[in-house]
Motif scaffolding. Sequence first.
Motif, PDB file in Angstrom:
ATOM      1  N   ALA A  69     -47.155  69.560  -4.046  1.00 15.73           N
ATOM      2  CA  ALA A  69     -46.854  68.316  -4.763  1.00 15.73           C
ATOM      3  C   ALA A  69     -46.992  67.112  -3.824  1.00 15.73           C
ATOM      4  O   ALA A  69     -47.580  66.086  -4.196  1.00 15.73           O
ATOM      5  CB  ALA A  69     -45.453  68.373  -5.366  1.00 15.73           C
ATOM      6  N   TYR A  70     -46.472  67.240  -2.606  1.00 14.13           N
ATOM      7  CA  TYR A  70     -46.575  66.133  -1.651  1.00 14.13           C
ATOM      8  C   TYR A  70     -48.000  65.985  -1.124  1.00 14.13           C
ATOM      9  O   TYR A  70     -48.481  64.861  -0.914  1.00 14.13           O
ATOM     10  CB  TYR A  70     -45.580  66.305  -0.500  1.00 14.13           C
ATOM     11  CG  TYR A  70     -44.197  65.867  -0.885  1.00 14.13           C
ATOM     12  CD1 TYR A  70     -43.805  64.541  -0.764  1.00 14.13           C
ATOM     13  CD2 TYR A  70     -43.275  66.772  -1.399  1.00 14.13           C
ATOM     14  CE1 TYR A  70     -42.536  64.125  -1.144  1.00 14.13           C
ATOM     15  CE2 TYR A  70     -41.999  66.371  -1.786  1.00 14.13           C
ATOM     16  CZ  TYR A  70     -41.639  65.043  -1.647  1.00 14.13           C
ATOM     17  OH  TYR A  70     -40.394  64.638  -2.030  1.00 14.13           O
ATOM     18  N   ILE A  71     -48.691  67.107  -0.930  1.00 13.94           N
ATOM     19  CA  ILE A  71     -50.091  67.044  -0.497  1.00 13.94           C
ATOM     20  C   ILE A  71     -50.914  66.299  -1.539  1.00 13.94           C
ATOM     21  O   ILE A  71     -51.699  65.403  -1.204  1.00 13.94           O
ATOM     22  CB  ILE A  71     -50.657  68.461  -0.266  1.00 13.94           C
ATOM     23  CG1 ILE A  71     -49.992  69.112   0.949  1.00 13.94           C
ATOM     24  CG2 ILE A  71     -52.176  68.411  -0.087  1.00 13.94           C
ATOM     25  CD1 ILE A  71     -50.264  70.604   1.078  1.00 13.94           C
ATOM     26  N   GLN A  72     -50.721  66.650  -2.805  1.00 11.98           N
ATOM     27  CA  GLN A  72     -51.495  66.009  -3.866  1.00 11.98           C
ATOM     28  C   GLN A  72     -51.185  64.520  -3.970  1.00 11.98           C
ATOM     29  O   GLN A  72     -52.086  63.707  -4.198  1.00 11.98           O
ATOM     30  CB  GLN A  72     -51.262  66.710  -5.214  1.00 11.98           C
ATOM     31  CG  GLN A  72     -51.823  68.107  -5.272  1.00 11.98           C
ATOM     32  CD  GLN A  72     -53.301  68.180  -4.906  1.00 11.98           C
ATOM     33  OE1 GLN A  72     -54.099  67.343  -5.311  1.00 11.98           O
ATOM     34  NE2 GLN A  72     -53.669  69.176  -4.123  1.00 11.98           N
ATOM     35  N   SER A  73     -49.911  64.151  -3.786  1.00 14.83           N
ATOM     36  CA  SER A  73     -49.584  62.717  -3.831  1.00 14.83           C
ATOM     37  C   SER A  73     -50.272  61.979  -2.687  1.00 14.83           C
ATOM     38  O   SER A  73     -50.734  60.849  -2.862  1.00 14.83           O
ATOM     39  CB  SER A  73     -48.075  62.495  -3.796  1.00 14.83           C
ATOM     40  OG  SER A  73     -47.544  62.778  -2.519  1.00 14.83           O
ATOM     41  N   GLY A  74     -50.365  62.621  -1.537  1.00 16.17           N
ATOM     42  CA  GLY A  74     -51.074  62.012  -0.414  1.00 16.17           C
ATOM     43  C   GLY A  74     -52.568  61.923  -0.646  1.00 16.17           C
ATOM     44  O   GLY A  74     -53.202  60.916  -0.333  1.00 16.17           O
ATOM     45  N   LEU A  75     -53.141  62.988  -1.223  1.00 17.54           N
ATOM     46  CA  LEU A  75     -54.582  62.988  -1.481  1.00 17.54           C
ATOM     47  C   LEU A  75     -54.967  61.976  -2.557  1.00 17.54           C
ATOM     48  O   LEU A  75     -56.102  61.493  -2.559  1.00 17.54           O
ATOM     49  CB  LEU A  75     -55.059  64.390  -1.864  1.00 17.54           C
ATOM     50  CG  LEU A  75     -55.167  65.373  -0.707  1.00 17.54           C
ATOM     51  CD1 LEU A  75     -55.477  66.777  -1.220  1.00 17.54           C
ATOM     52  CD2 LEU A  75     -56.210  64.922   0.310  1.00 17.54           C
TER      53      LEU A  75
END
Length: 129
Positions: A69-75
């Motif tokens: 979830a945090y990776i996707q928000s960063g991407l």
Amino acid sequence: QAYPYNEKIKSALIEDRNLYAKKFERRNEKDSAMLNYKKNYELDPTDTTSIYKIVNLYLDQKNTDSALAYIQSGLELYPENTQLLLKSAVTYEMMNQFDSASKYATLLIPRNNLGRNYQDYADYLNSKE
């Protein structure tokens, strides 16, 4: 958000919390470290340091869904961020979703600026499918 309009105060607060979080990490107090990094993320969701640290702590806990979830928000903000692409590949690998892991590893090949051989990693992941 405590100080959304004063960038100097906001930056100082983030830096202060990062120092506390690192201190908690050294003491192996990961929940306290996570709390500080999450507060920084809430204050500034564009801060990649907070995203990296939160993802790493979640991966240490094997909490891959939260890490993603945090990776996707960063991407969403930084679609070509090498660290986030690599974390995506590693996270999907941990989940045994090798096709997704390979997809992200393949995206890293043209960005081989860290001296790592992402082609070998992508080939390894492809062999696991």
